[in-house]
Design a protein around this motif. Sequence first.
Motif, PDB file in Angstrom:
ATOM      1  N   PHE A  35     -37.597   2.529   4.023  1.00 34.54           N
ATOM      2  CA  PHE A  35     -38.840   2.924   3.363  1.00 34.54           C
ATOM      3  C   PHE A  35     -39.763   3.651   4.345  1.00 34.54           C
ATOM      4  O   PHE A  35     -40.472   4.589   3.959  1.00 34.54           O
ATOM      5  CB  PHE A  35     -39.536   1.699   2.772  1.00 34.54           C
ATOM      6  CG  PHE A  35     -38.968   1.292   1.438  1.00 34.54           C
ATOM      7  CD1 PHE A  35     -39.512   1.772   0.263  1.00 34.54           C
ATOM      8  CD2 PHE A  35     -37.878   0.439   1.371  1.00 34.54           C
ATOM      9  CE1 PHE A  35     -38.976   1.412  -0.973  1.00 34.54           C
ATOM     10  CE2 PHE A  35     -37.338   0.069   0.143  1.00 34.54           C
ATOM     11  CZ  PHE A  35     -37.886   0.553  -1.029  1.00 34.54           C
ATOM     12  N   PHE A  36     -39.765   3.197   5.602  1.00 33.65           N
ATOM     13  CA  PHE A  36     -40.496   3.932   6.635  1.00 33.65           C
ATOM     14  C   PHE A  36     -39.956   5.356   6.707  1.00 33.65           C
ATOM     15  O   PHE A  36     -40.731   6.323   6.811  1.00 33.65           O
ATOM     16  CB  PHE A  36     -40.328   3.233   7.981  1.00 33.65           C
ATOM     17  CG  PHE A  36     -40.964   3.957   9.138  1.00 33.65           C
ATOM     18  CD1 PHE A  36     -42.264   3.665   9.519  1.00 33.65           C
ATOM     19  CD2 PHE A  36     -40.270   4.926   9.851  1.00 33.65           C
ATOM     20  CE1 PHE A  36     -42.862   4.330  10.590  1.00 33.65           C
ATOM     21  CE2 PHE A  36     -40.852   5.592  10.918  1.00 33.65           C
ATOM     22  CZ  PHE A  36     -42.153   5.292  11.288  1.00 33.65           C
ATOM     23  N   GLY A  37     -38.633   5.490   6.636  1.00 31.23           N
ATOM     24  CA  GLY A  37     -38.012   6.812   6.703  1.00 31.23           C
ATOM     25  C   GLY A  37     -38.391   7.695   5.529  1.00 31.23           C
ATOM     26  O   GLY A  37     -38.565   8.909   5.692  1.00 31.23           O
ATOM     27  N   VAL A  38     -38.524   7.098   4.344  1.00 33.46           N
ATOM     28  CA  VAL A  38     -38.959   7.877   3.179  1.00 33.46           C
ATOM     29  C   VAL A  38     -40.385   8.370   3.391  1.00 33.46           C
ATOM     30  O   VAL A  38     -40.717   9.525   3.090  1.00 33.46           O
ATOM     31  CB  VAL A  38     -38.857   7.034   1.891  1.00 33.46           C
ATOM     32  CG1 VAL A  38     -39.466   7.785   0.709  1.00 33.46           C
ATOM     33  CG2 VAL A  38     -37.407   6.681   1.590  1.00 33.46           C
ATOM     34  N   GLY A  39     -41.237   7.499   3.941  1.00 31.03           N
ATOM     35  CA  GLY A  39     -42.598   7.923   4.256  1.00 31.03           C
ATOM     36  C   GLY A  39     -42.611   9.053   5.267  1.00 31.03           C
ATOM     37  O   GLY A  39     -43.450   9.958   5.202  1.00 31.03           O
ATOM     38  N   ALA A  40     -41.661   9.008   6.207  1.00 28.86           N
ATOM     39  CA  ALA A  40     -41.562  10.053   7.226  1.00 28.86           C
ATOM     40  C   ALA A  40     -41.109  11.385   6.641  1.00 28.86           C
ATOM     41  O   ALA A  40     -41.308  12.438   7.260  1.00 28.86           O
ATOM     42  CB  ALA A  40     -40.594   9.612   8.329  1.00 28.86           C
ATOM     43  N   ILE A  41     -40.498  11.351   5.477  1.00 26.97           N
ATOM     44  CA  ILE A  41     -40.144  12.585   4.769  1.00 26.97           C
ATOM     45  C   ILE A  41     -41.362  13.126   4.029  1.00 26.97           C
ATOM     46  O   ILE A  41     -41.689  14.310   4.086  1.00 26.97           O
ATOM     47  CB  ILE A  41     -38.997  12.338   3.766  1.00 26.97           C
ATOM     48  CG1 ILE A  41     -37.725  11.907   4.488  1.00 26.97           C
ATOM     49  CG2 ILE A  41     -38.733  13.585   2.929  1.00 26.97           C
ATOM     50  CD1 ILE A  41     -36.641  11.408   3.560  1.00 26.97           C
ATOM     51  N   VAL A  42     -42.062  12.220   3.345  1.00 26.78           N
ATOM     52  CA  VAL A  42     -43.206  12.617   2.523  1.00 26.78           C
ATOM     53  C   VAL A  42     -44.348  13.151   3.389  1.00 26.78           C
ATOM     54  O   VAL A  42     -44.977  14.169   3.046  1.00 26.78           O
ATOM     55  CB  VAL A  42     -43.694  11.418   1.679  1.00 26.78           C
ATOM     56  CG1 VAL A  42     -44.990  11.757   0.942  1.00 26.78           C
ATOM     57  CG2 VAL A  42     -42.614  10.990   0.694  1.00 26.78           C
ATOM     58  N   GLY A  43     -44.608  12.503   4.529  1.00 31.09           N
ATOM     59  CA  GLY A  43     -45.731  12.891   5.378  1.00 31.09           C
ATOM     60  C   GLY A  43     -45.677  14.333   5.856  1.00 31.09           C
ATOM     61  O   GLY A  43     -46.614  15.117   5.600  1.00 31.09           O
ATOM     62  N   PRO A  44     -44.597  14.731   6.562  1.00 32.41           N
ATOM     63  CA  PRO A  44     -44.523  16.127   7.013  1.00 32.41           C
ATOM     64  C   PRO A  44     -44.545  17.124   5.862  1.00 32.41           C
ATOM     65  O   PRO A  44     -45.176  18.191   5.967  1.00 32.41           O
ATOM     66  CB  PRO A  44     -43.173  16.175   7.751  1.00 32.41           C
ATOM     67  CG  PRO A  44     -42.928  14.777   8.184  1.00 32.41           C
ATOM     68  CD  PRO A  44     -43.489  13.922   7.097  1.00 32.41           C
ATOM     69  N   ALA A  45     -43.869  16.784   4.754  1.00 38.68           N
ATOM     70  CA  ALA A  45     -43.862  17.685   3.600  1.00 38.68           C
ATOM     71  C   ALA A  45     -45.277  17.856   3.050  1.00 38.68           C
ATOM     72  O   ALA A  45     -45.684  18.953   2.654  1.00 38.68           O
ATOM     73  CB  ALA A  45     -42.934  17.144   2.515  1.00 38.68           C
ATOM     74  N   LEU A  46     -46.027  16.763   3.035  1.00 38.66           N
ATOM     75  CA  LEU A  46     -47.402  16.821   2.540  1.00 38.66           C
ATOM     76  C   LEU A  46     -48.286  17.660   3.452  1.00 38.66           C
ATOM     77  O   LEU A  46     -49.133  18.434   2.979  1.00 38.66           O
ATOM     78  CB  LEU A  46     -47.955  15.399   2.414  1.00 38.66           C
ATOM     79  CG  LEU A  46     -49.317  15.233   1.748  1.00 38.66           C
ATOM     80  CD1 LEU A  46     -49.333  15.883   0.366  1.00 38.66           C
ATOM     81  CD2 LEU A  46     -49.660  13.750   1.634  1.00 38.66           C
ATOM     82  N   VAL A  47     -48.098  17.541   4.766  1.00 39.24           N
ATOM     83  CA  VAL A  47     -48.883  18.345   5.715  1.00 39.24           C
ATOM     84  C   VAL A  47     -48.589  19.832   5.513  1.00 39.24           C
ATOM     85  O   VAL A  47     -49.511  20.664   5.501  1.00 39.24           O
ATOM     86  CB  VAL A  47     -48.580  17.924   7.167  1.00 39.24           C
ATOM     87  CG1 VAL A  47     -49.211  18.903   8.155  1.00 39.24           C
ATOM     88  CG2 VAL A  47     -49.095  16.515   7.437  1.00 39.24           C
TER      89      VAL A  47
END
Length: 414
Positions: A149-161
């Motif tokens: 789940f941390f890894g999924v957040g790590a996908i969403v974060g950069p994409a959001l930036v």
Amino acid sequence: MSSATTAAVSREGYGLVTFLVFGMFFMFGMTTDAVGEIISIARGELGITNTQAAAFHWATMVAIAFSGVALGFLSDKIGRKRTIVLGLSLYGIASALFFAGTSFRLYTLLLFVSGFAIGIFKTAGLAVIGDISSSTSDHTKKMNAVEGFFGVGAIVGPALVVFLDQSGMSWRWLYIIAAMFCAGMVLAMARTSFPPTAGTGEEKPGLTHTLSLMRSPHALGFSLAIALYVASEVAIFVWLPTFLENFTAEGMTGFFAAYAVMIFFVLRAGGRFLGVAVLSRFDWKPVLALFTGIIFLCFAGSMAGGQTAAVYLLPLSGLFMSMIYPTLNSKAISCYGKSDHGAVAGVTLFFTAASAALAPLAMAFVSDRFGGGDLRIGFMLATGFSLLLFAGCVFNLLRNPAGPALERADVLEY
């Protein structure tokens, strides 16, 4: 209330606790692992060097390291729930203040406070995983799941930036979103019952006890391996965007270059969920040795083949990195009684964050000092980290130093 009804309520409550812990890891993965994209934007926005820009990463990691070792015992002393609520509240306030100004010093200060808060709630969250696990093997599987789940957040974060930047909005909105996540989770946790903390520890929780655990062979050995892994991992998501900044290519190579960090995070997140299945079929020791060997080959191949090879090989390494950190972390924590899980999590978190802070800074320094800003020099250093990690996992496979402690924990703690 019947015993069957009580058990059902307990299962439902623990399921909600698990979900909230997963959400917590998703939320801070979304912010901490977006740092590479933030650096690539803020470096030009603020007119700072590579070494100065590294503060966006090391400020958080230094604070996590300090908080982990100084307050890792807090959840063992005052309880998991209170500790998590305290950490999330502090993190949410710091995130909301990113719109209080636009100076480099303010950002650095807020990132330091955010890291301090992460150290508080992450150690408690890791301790909760031990409380709801049924064996050391189950603990390792759950640890891989939560890191997924941390890894999924790590996908969403950069994409959001990237989305915010392309839309003409500030990257600081990422932290406002994180603040809203924190508020929601604090409200939910205030209404949630946590499992009781069980264990056979005799030492009272405190800083002195935590420092004594840092000298324990199992905690120290696994923590050093974790530090080497983290040094290899952060090299990619912190500095790969800058390393590929002037690289141009067409077709598939151009696509991989544009989305290199995103691909790395996708493979890492997917691999962590896959790791749960792998660990159900194979022993963890040979898997770690094999996967760390492949990681080293990915780094070495990137150095030999230059940017074109790095575009493919460094993101690919994420698939094999996926289960390394949660497995090493789980085994370190599982060697000790559940009453010490918060403190041991603080020890491993200290080495995690210290490495995450110092390794990218060292890469920036050697690149500026010996390469005139060329980050290939920094990635050569990261290749050395991956080689040492591989050597450590081979030693673990051949000697199995933690085997007796894990067997004893299965009998006494689970």
